[in-house]
Design an enzyme around this catalytic site. Structure first.
Site, PDB file in Angstrom:
ATOM      1  N   LYS A  81     -17.702  -6.467  -6.990  1.00  0.00           N
ATOM      2  CA  LYS A  81     -17.347  -7.377  -5.902  1.00  0.00           C
ATOM      3  C   LYS A  81     -16.986  -8.762  -6.437  1.00  0.00           C
ATOM      4  O   LYS A  81     -17.622  -9.285  -7.324  1.00  0.00           O
ATOM      5  CB  LYS A  81     -18.526  -7.521  -4.942  1.00  0.00           C
ATOM      6  CG  LYS A  81     -18.499  -6.478  -3.845  1.00  0.00           C
ATOM      7  CD  LYS A  81     -19.819  -6.435  -3.135  1.00  0.00           C
ATOM      8  CE  LYS A  81     -20.155  -7.773  -2.501  1.00  0.00           C
ATOM      9  NZ  LYS A  81     -19.402  -8.077  -1.284  1.00  0.00           N
ATOM     10  N   ASP A  96     -29.632   2.413   8.060  1.00  0.00           N
ATOM     11  CA  ASP A  96     -28.978   2.165   6.768  1.00  0.00           C
ATOM     12  C   ASP A  96     -28.759   0.680   6.537  1.00  0.00           C
ATOM     13  O   ASP A  96     -28.261  -0.015   7.413  1.00  0.00           O
ATOM     14  CB  ASP A  96     -27.592   2.837   6.741  1.00  0.00           C
ATOM     15  CG  ASP A  96     -27.694   4.361   6.729  1.00  0.00           C
ATOM     16  OD1 ASP A  96     -28.668   4.875   6.164  1.00  0.00           O
ATOM     17  OD2 ASP A  96     -26.784   5.007   7.279  1.00  0.00           O
ATOM     18  N   HIS A 111     -20.636  10.940  -5.844  1.00  0.00           N
ATOM     19  CA  HIS A 111     -19.341  10.325  -6.126  1.00  0.00           C
ATOM     20  C   HIS A 111     -18.422  11.253  -6.898  1.00  0.00           C
ATOM     21  O   HIS A 111     -17.295  10.904  -7.201  1.00  0.00           O
ATOM     22  CB  HIS A 111     -19.539   9.035  -6.920  1.00  0.00           C
ATOM     23  CG  HIS A 111     -20.435   8.071  -6.219  1.00  0.00           C
ATOM     24  ND1 HIS A 111     -21.753   7.904  -6.566  1.00  0.00           N
ATOM     25  CD2 HIS A 111     -20.216   7.252  -5.166  1.00  0.00           C
ATOM     26  CE1 HIS A 111     -22.306   7.016  -5.763  1.00  0.00           C
ATOM     27  NE2 HIS A 111     -21.408   6.611  -4.913  1.00  0.00           N
ATOM     28  N   LYS A 137       0.849  -1.209   0.000  1.00  0.00           N
ATOM     29  CA  LYS A 137       0.000   0.000   0.000  1.00  0.00           C
ATOM     30  C   LYS A 137       0.883   1.256   0.000  1.00  0.00           C
ATOM     31  O   LYS A 137       0.700   2.149  -0.826  1.00  0.00           O
ATOM     32  CB  LYS A 137      -0.904  -0.017   1.238  1.00  0.00           C
ATOM     33  CG  LYS A 137      -1.764   1.210   1.399  1.00  0.00           C
ATOM     34  CD  LYS A 137      -2.463   1.187   2.761  1.00  0.00           C
ATOM     35  CE  LYS A 137      -3.272   2.450   3.002  1.00  0.00           C
ATOM     36  NZ  LYS A 137      -4.463   2.531   2.143  1.00  0.00           N
TER      37      LYS A 137
HETATM   38  N1  GLN Z   1     -25.463   7.287   6.777  1.00  0.00           N
HETATM   39  C1  GLN Z   1     -24.306   6.883   6.029  1.00  0.00           C
HETATM   40  C2  GLN Z   1     -23.583   8.105   5.498  1.00  0.00           C
HETATM   41  O1  GLN Z   1     -24.210   9.029   5.112  1.00  0.00           O
HETATM   42  C3  GLN Z   1     -24.670   5.972   4.883  1.00  0.00           C
HETATM   43  C4  GLN Z   1     -23.448   5.515   4.120  1.00  0.00           C
HETATM   44  C5  GLN Z   1     -23.732   4.451   3.096  1.00  0.00           C
HETATM   45  O2  GLN Z   1     -24.831   4.171   2.759  1.00  0.00           O
HETATM   46  N2  GLN Z   1     -22.707   3.845   2.592  1.00  0.00           N
HETATM   47  O3  GLN Z   1     -22.386   8.128   5.432  1.00  0.00           O
END
Ligand code: GLN
Ligand code: ZN
Length: 776
Positions: free
Chosen positions: A132, A621, A716, A23
């Site tokens: 994945k 989540d 993103h 890394k």
């Molecule tokens: N609550 C988390 C965030 O906003 C959700 C992240 C996720 O779904 N990967 O970071």
């Protein structure tokens, strides 16, 4: 009857290095701080150490070409010259620049999102798509094929590494991802066509590589064909026949160890046994039941490689139990090799580096190094009798017994609670339609309510404060004060922007699973147990060793503080049980469903405590629910049933007036939409902006009953979407779903973003919601 000596094989070893040397070397190289020579010399050192170490531990058959600078599937793409045209490759061999351009985009700055996935950003040629690797948390770069795809030798890495080991006095068994799995893992570009139609063009390159290895002195090659444990079409089965007829027929000849892992051969067993290969490796951890069948059906001259040590988990094996299974085969004269179930890539390297781990728990664990040592003990017991290694076998039995009976693991209260099968535990009091009315009255939100997914930018200062606190540079009080200020600023900021349902920002959280795991009992964390996720990126999954409970509230104080700063509803933010399970090393002494159910009750307690504290909206989540889907379709229903039930247990302790949200950041729902509906959340937020709302079709065809927040802002990328763009997405969404059920939110959390673009994008998002409201 001749008794054959049992040998120990490994199928692949972690390559990141015991101190994540690879890394560091990669990141220094990418940053322009070091040159290629420095990177390649670190890589060569790591390979040399790894071969020597495995030999010293007692491995007879050691792999080469399991090392990779980034990803073994990308290595194969380089080997067969399947570099997509966009990378402009025309040279003889795929050079480092082209290799890393495929891995990271030509500018090397692809974005990593909140759960570690890479997404293309900015200009330049984006990276190849990352996916994945089966049901692991490792990600590979998916090959891309065109209908007129040509293949030619683009890399001699397999031969080079074989020769490199040989020069160090280590005879290795090179590993290649097999041609059928390689094609099946690829994606097509342009007009649709069957990837398997490329096989006749691909095989000559494999044959060329096999011949070069044979000429260099290799006697065996490990051909990984993990797709043999997945559902295969008749065409794919025929492709296996064709491929292995060709590849076992090269001159000079070379023996192939057809290597399967991650599950049972099942209905592909006949196919696998029919192939004219010299050896077959099977996974006896995931599919112990297949041993008898394979042993009786395999040709007598075939070597059976038995995956008896778990390559996917961190528990010590019960060595005597393994011997009970393998001894009869050896006694019957079978040629047997023993091995980990799969490559050890998915385990951390060395338990000895865990210097502060609780000694009782440490005694239950084995990482890659310890697993090879376990295999060496097994081989001695098989070759010389159990008495030859009595002390080691006794120690194994003692560790296994200690783990089974430890009070640290067994919590009768937790077990009794999880065993309660009262269906009321997994049901809200009233139906969604009734809940909706009560919630609307309580929350009084406008049409197209706006919210965010939870995290706000984890800036350099936030990460530095956390690190300083960890090191003891700043004390608890100073750290808490810092977090309070960040939170207060973020709450005020959301109010000023005009968001309707606020979040506290998650500044106190390092990671959405670790934060909860550290506060739950039954979890333990390591200092250095890193596992490669992709490229240079590693994760340190929590270890769930015992019954899970929640000794005290985990998030209530932060929620209370944040709600105290505003009149608007503040969402309680939690990670769901299925996601916690899927991102951890899970105990193997009870079904995963049982562990998940225990976590569900622990999080349920948090949900009800948040409600008692006054939270009107609570988000749970489940980012990794889809990731946990089994490899075989036939197993999906059972998984989804307990996964959904766990979520419902978590969410069902509250009154009708409490609104439960869930969030999932992916883009495929078609095949699991009924289960998503069965979760019975009041609101779901999903990732949709890049698919231009297309994936909402799944929700509209199914008539998803509850409210939906289709992400309108792709988090993103640093790009700020305009009001018009988001309005267009909302219009598209309203064309597919009832407008009065729509929420307005980004695709995912904002933790990887910077503040300026976050502010601009969310301001536009709020404006887009206002535009939509005027149209209602
Ligand atoms: N609550 C988390 C965030 O906003 C959700 C992240 C996720 O779904 N990967 O970071
Ligand atoms: Zn997300």
């Amino acid at each position: 009857m001749t008794r054959h000596t049992v040998q120990v094989a490994t199928l692949g070893f972690p390559r990141i290095g015991p101190k994540r040397e690879l890394k560091a070397a990669l990141e220094a190289y990418w940053a322009g701080k070091t040159d290629a020579e420095a990177l390649l010399s670190t890589a060569a050192d790591l390979r040399g150490q790894t071969w020597a170490r495995q030999r010293a531990l007692g491995a007879d058959i050691v792999p080469s070409n399991d090392f990779s600078l980034y990803d073994q599937v990308l290595d194969l793409t380089a080997m067969v010259g399947a570099v997509p045209a966009a990378y402009g490759w025309g040279e003889d061999r795929v050079d480092l620049a082209t290799y890393f351009a495929m891995a990271r985009g030509s500018r090397g700055d692809d974005e990593v999102c909140a759960h570690g996935h890479v997404h293309a950003s900015g200009e330049g040629t984006p990276a190849m798509e990352m996916t994945k690797w089966f049901d692991t948390n490792y990600h590979y770069l998916a090959p891309e094929f065109t209908a007129d795809q040509l293949f030619r030798l683009g890399s001699t890495k397999a031969l080079d590494e074989y020769l490199e080991a040989k020069a160090q006095g280590v005879e290795t068994r090179p590993v290649l991802l097999g041609p059928v799995s390689y094609l099946l893992l690829g994606k097509t570009r342009g007009d649709a066509f069957d990837v398997l139609s490329l096989l006749p063009r691909l095989l000559p390159v494999y044959a060329e590589v096999l011949r070069s290895l044979a000429r260099a002195g290799a006697t065996w090659v490990q051909m990984d064909e993990p797709c043999l444990v997945t559902d295969l079409s008749d065409e794919a089965k025929a492709a296996y026949d064709h491929a292995y007829r060709v590849l076992t027929d090269v001159t000079p000849p070379i023996k192939l160890m057809l290597t399967t892992y991650f599950g049972a051969l099942g209905d592909n067993l006949d196919t696998a046994l029919r192939l004219p290969v010299h050896g077959l490796h099977i996974d006896l951890i995931r599919a112990p039941e297949q041993l008898a069948q394979v042993a009786s059906a395999a040709r007598a001259d075939q070597v059976l490689s038995l995956g008896v040590i778990d390559g996917r988990n961190i528990w010590k094996a019960d060595l005597n139990a393994v011997l009970d299974k393998v001894e009869p085969l050896v006694a019957a004269g079978r040629k047997v090799v023993i091995a980990p179930s799969c490559s050890l890539l998915h385990t951390p390297i060395d338990l000895d580096r865990e210097t502060v781990l609780d000694p009782e728990i440490k005694d239950w664990l084995a990482f890659a190094v310890q697993k090879v040592a376990e295999l060496a003990i097994l081989a001695r017991a098989l070759n010389e009798g159990r008495a030859a290694v009595k002390t080691a076998l006794d120690a194994s039995t003692a560790s296994v017994a200690s783990r089974r009976t430890s009070l640290r693991i067994n919590d009768p209260k937790v077990q009794a609670r999880a065993a309660d099968s009262d269906p009321a535990l997994a049901s809200r009091t009233s139906s969604f339609e009734i809940r909706r009315q009560v919630q609307q009255r309580r929350l009084n939100l406008p049409a197209y309510p706006t919210t965010t997914i939870g995290s706000f930018p984890q800036t350099v200062e936030v990460r530095k404060a956390r690190a300083d606190h960890g090191k003891g540079v700043i004390d608890d009080a100073a750290y808490a004060q810092f977090l309070r200020e960040e939170t207060a600023r973020t709450v005020k900021w959301q109010e000023d922007l005009g968001l309707d349902v606020l979040v506290h920002g998650e500044f106190e959280r390092n990671d959405m699973v670790q934060y909860f795991g550290e506060q739950l009992s039954g979890f333990v964390f390591t200092k250095a147990a890193w596992v490669q996720s992709y490229g240079s990126r590693c994760v340190r999954p929590p270890i769930i060793f015992g019954d899970v409970s929640r000794p005290r509230p985990m998030t209530v104080e932060w929620w209370r503080y944040a709600q105290g700063l505003t009149e608007r509803p503040m969402k309680g933010m939690l990670t769901g049980p299925v996601t916690i399970l899927n991102w951890s090393f899970v105990r193997d002494d009870q079904p995963r469903s049982t562990t998940c159910r225990q976590i569900a009750f622990a999080i349920r307690d948090e949900v009800t405590d948040l409600e008692t504290a006054g939270a009107a909206v609570i988000q749970i989540d489940e980012a990794a629910l889809r990731e946990g889907l089994p490899l075989r379709r036939a197993d999906w229903a059972a998984y989804l049933e307990w996964a959904v039930e766990s979520f419902r247990i978590t969410a069902s302790g509250v009154r009708d007036e409490t609104q439960i949200h869930t969030h999932m950041c992916y883009s495929e729902f078609n095949d699991i939409i009924q289960s998503i509906g069965a979760m019975d959340a009041d609101v779901i937020s999903i990732e949709t902006s890049r698919s231009k709302m297309e994936l909402l079709d799944a929700f509209s065809d199914y008539r998803y009953p509850a409210e939906i927040g289709p992400g309108v802002y792709d988090i993103h990328s640093p790009r700020v979407p305009s009001v018009d763009e988001m309005s267009a997405l909302l219009t598209a969404a309203a064309g597919k779903l009832p407008a009065d059920r729509l929420w307005v939110n980004p695709d995912c959390g904002l933790k990887t973003r910077a503040w300026p673009e976050t502010e601009a994008a969310l301001a536009n998002m709020v404006s887009a919601a206002k535009v939509a409201r005027h149209e209602v």
